[in-house]
Enzyme design. Structure first.
Site, mmCIF file in Angstrom:
data_model
loop_
_atom_site.group_PDB
_atom_site.id
_atom_site.type_symbol
_atom_site.label_atom_id
_atom_site.label_comp_id
_atom_site.label_asym_id
_atom_site.label_seq_id
_atom_site.Cartn_x
_atom_site.Cartn_y
_atom_site.Cartn_z
ATOM 1 N N LYS A 150 0.794 -1.221 0.000
ATOM 2 C CA LYS A 150 0.000 0.000 0.000
ATOM 3 C C LYS A 150 0.828 1.274 0.000
ATOM 4 O O LYS A 150 0.484 2.238 -0.656
ATOM 5 C CB LYS A 150 -0.904 0.012 1.229
ATOM 6 C CG LYS A 150 -2.027 -1.007 1.129
ATOM 7 C CD LYS A 150 -2.963 -0.859 2.291
ATOM 8 C CE LYS A 150 -3.968 -1.997 2.319
ATOM 9 N NZ LYS A 150 -4.559 -2.104 3.667
ATOM 10 N N GLU A 201 -2.588 -1.347 9.935
ATOM 11 C CA GLU A 201 -2.057 -0.526 8.840
ATOM 12 C C GLU A 201 -2.961 0.670 8.579
ATOM 13 O O GLU A 201 -2.485 1.770 8.307
ATOM 14 C CB GLU A 201 -1.929 -1.376 7.568
ATOM 15 C CG GLU A 201 -0.788 -2.390 7.635
ATOM 16 C CD GLU A 201 -0.941 -3.511 6.614
ATOM 17 O OE1 GLU A 201 -1.641 -3.313 5.601
ATOM 18 O OE2 GLU A 201 -0.367 -4.593 6.847
ATOM 19 N N HIS A 221 -2.524 5.272 9.457
ATOM 20 C CA HIS A 221 -2.771 6.423 8.584
ATOM 21 C C HIS A 221 -3.570 7.515 9.292
ATOM 22 O O HIS A 221 -3.747 8.600 8.738
ATOM 23 C CB HIS A 221 -3.574 5.982 7.349
ATOM 24 C CG HIS A 221 -2.787 5.167 6.368
ATOM 25 N ND1 HIS A 221 -1.854 5.718 5.533
ATOM 26 C CD2 HIS A 221 -2.804 3.842 6.092
ATOM 27 C CE1 HIS A 221 -1.337 4.766 4.766
ATOM 28 N NE2 HIS A 221 -1.888 3.617 5.090
#
Lengths: 343, 343
Positions: free
Chosen positions: A136, A206, A210
């Site tokens: 990603k 994950e 962010h």
């Protein structure tokens, strides 16, 4: 090469004996989904898998149900009878023991250096074939870029960023860009709904990394209870903006726009399989006549993250195998190559 | 090959001296739009064009304004000073006299055998390079399929069906298919708005040929006055259903679905540049988990047919040049190869 030959090649590999022999590294939610995606395919045969503690390989093919059951009940594919082996060096051992033409790296994105370190293991092992990741982060793809010469010399065709986003949606943006003389903006907005976040522990961390106030280290260090507490605060929703997503560098490398023209954001509902919004990519540009317009590619709400990641990953794996068999090695992104449909 | 090399190659061809030398065959509405699309590109240089009565070529590049002015006022590029030549064998003469790496065949689709006959001219001439068409009909692509061995032996990389539909929308369908274990339906619905049908005389007749009660012969035989009379009856709208469009055979060749699962229809408004509906492709399938869903790719209403045909055509031409330079010849469709963005 010709369309006819493509077709013949497909027909020739329709039997299991000539199917592409595929491995899956990582056996969390994504790896398990990958096994289920592969099961009905005639053109690919799932023969190898590894997790942190062990691996399993069987040239006749692995059974997804048996593998998932062992992994969930005992914590590693290494306990599978008779094909499993426990190992503290499972990836290296699998590379050595399995006959595999292409691996899908269904590994955690974190730490950010992990995928590149696995790629180095493949390079050092002398193995030749196709590797596909669904990474990603932009910085993770940047690390892969540093390996491109080594990959090429090693005879490895490495397809990076080949999941949903980056991957399917990046490719849709690259395709949509064709109508325009210049691209002004690529805006990716995703909605993800999962009934039970605990099936995707790594992916959820994950995502949390962010969020404002979080980073990779902090998210990785969270216990399940801490993740649960955060989700209790947000009603199970994770809202993400301006995410570091490799769609940007992939579209820049393809010459389509600069990376700062690409934005990625979305909403993850960790308590509901229904998506909070329809995942889409909007491509805005100027046509040769001077008109400003926007193409939109929207994913059906009923398609899961697993379907939108694993389907493209194996489509790119098939495309990678075609490149590899022609002696074309090195690093490719999802924006450069058309994935091939796997039957 | 690697992403880095892709990029270097792009940089290397940024100057005109190393730009891909491109020709356009046919100089009606589509050919003229192609010239305008090419004009600002750094990676391609438009050096050659032919119409029915003549041709023009200039290794320093042709000027679109001058060419369009001559063609519209005198009826042929052959009158262009000093680069034009009148010829009753304009395509063969151009192939012989121009130094071109790739041609866009912006020729009428009718008669249905025309494009294949032009491809044969290239094969017989000994010319080697890339050819791109934006053909529409399934039967016309079938004729190209018969030429694949000859194309390969001749050292020609031929990209067929590389306009909007088939082309951009077919590729979007091939991409969207990746999320699904099996495809149930691909439905293409287009809206086209043109202010003045007389700028697209050939294209409009091709559309009329798809209407109930018409066929290719009847549509081609219509005078402008007869076309005008038909459009007066329909308020300028052409409504088309179950069109014979090569998206079907292209998706079948790519192994995505059978051709009878693909439908193409739409509405052409010949009196209004605004589209009567947003052009889109819907891809319905079943995911590996058994969910039925539909992905949708929708073109921005402000994008013209010319932008959506010519942009992809040159994107596929660039991809074709990359294949050709690696010695990969033969026939490819828009569903197999990712078009490359032309700067």
């Amino acid at each position: 090469m010709s369309t006819q030959q493509f077709t013949n090649q497909n027909n020739a590999s329709a039997g299991n004996s000539s199917a592409v022999r595929v491995g899956v590294l990582g056996f969390g939610g994504l790896g398990q989904a990958a096994a289920r995606v592969l099961a009905p395919k005639h053109e690919m045969l799932w023969v190898a898998a590894a997790d942190q503690k062990g691996y399993a390989c069987n040239p006749e093919g692995l059974n997804p149900d048996a593998c998932i059951k062992v992994y969930q009940s005992q914590g590693s594919l290494g306990y599978l009878e008779p094909a499993g082996r426990l190992s503290s060096n499972s990836i290296a051992d699998l590379i050595e023991n399995a006959s595999v033409e292409g691996y899908f790296l269904a590994l955690p994105n974190l730490p950010n250096t992990f995928m590149a370190s696995v790629a180095r293991q493949f390079i050092q092992s002398g193995w030749r074939g196709v590797l596909v990741d669904a990474m990603k982060r932009t910085s993770a793809v940047e690390q892969m870029l540093e390996l491109q010469d080594e990959l090429q010399e090693a005879g490895i065709t490495y397809m990076t960023g080949c999941g949903a986003t980056p991957g399917l949606l990046t490719a849709a943006a690259a395709l949509a860009a064709q109508s325009y003389a210049e691209i002004h903006r690529v805006k990716i907005t995703f909605g993800v709904g999962i009934a039970n976040w605990e099936a995707y522990r790594a992916t959820i961390r994950e995502d949390i990394a962010h969020m404002p106030g979080y980073n990779v280290e902090r998210a990785m260090a969270m216990t399940d209870a801490q993740v649960q507490a955060l989700l209790d605060e947000t009603g199970g929703l994770l809202t993400l903006e301006n995410m570091e997503h490799a769609d940007d560098i992939m579209l820049e490398l393809a010459g389509i726009c600069s990376r700062d023209q690409v934005t990625v954001g979305g909403v993850v509902d960790t308590r509901n399989p229904k998506k909070p919004l329809s995942t889409n990519v909007q491509i805005t540009g100027r046509t040769f006549e001077g008109k400003i317009s926007t193409h939109t590619f929207t994913l059906g709400d009923e398609t899961s993250m697993a379907a939108n990641v694993c389907g493209p990953a194996f489509g790119y794996l098939k495309a990678g195998v075609m490149l590899h068999r022609r002696g074309i090695y090195g690093l490719f992104t999802a924006a450069e190559v058309m994935p091939q449909f796997v039957r």
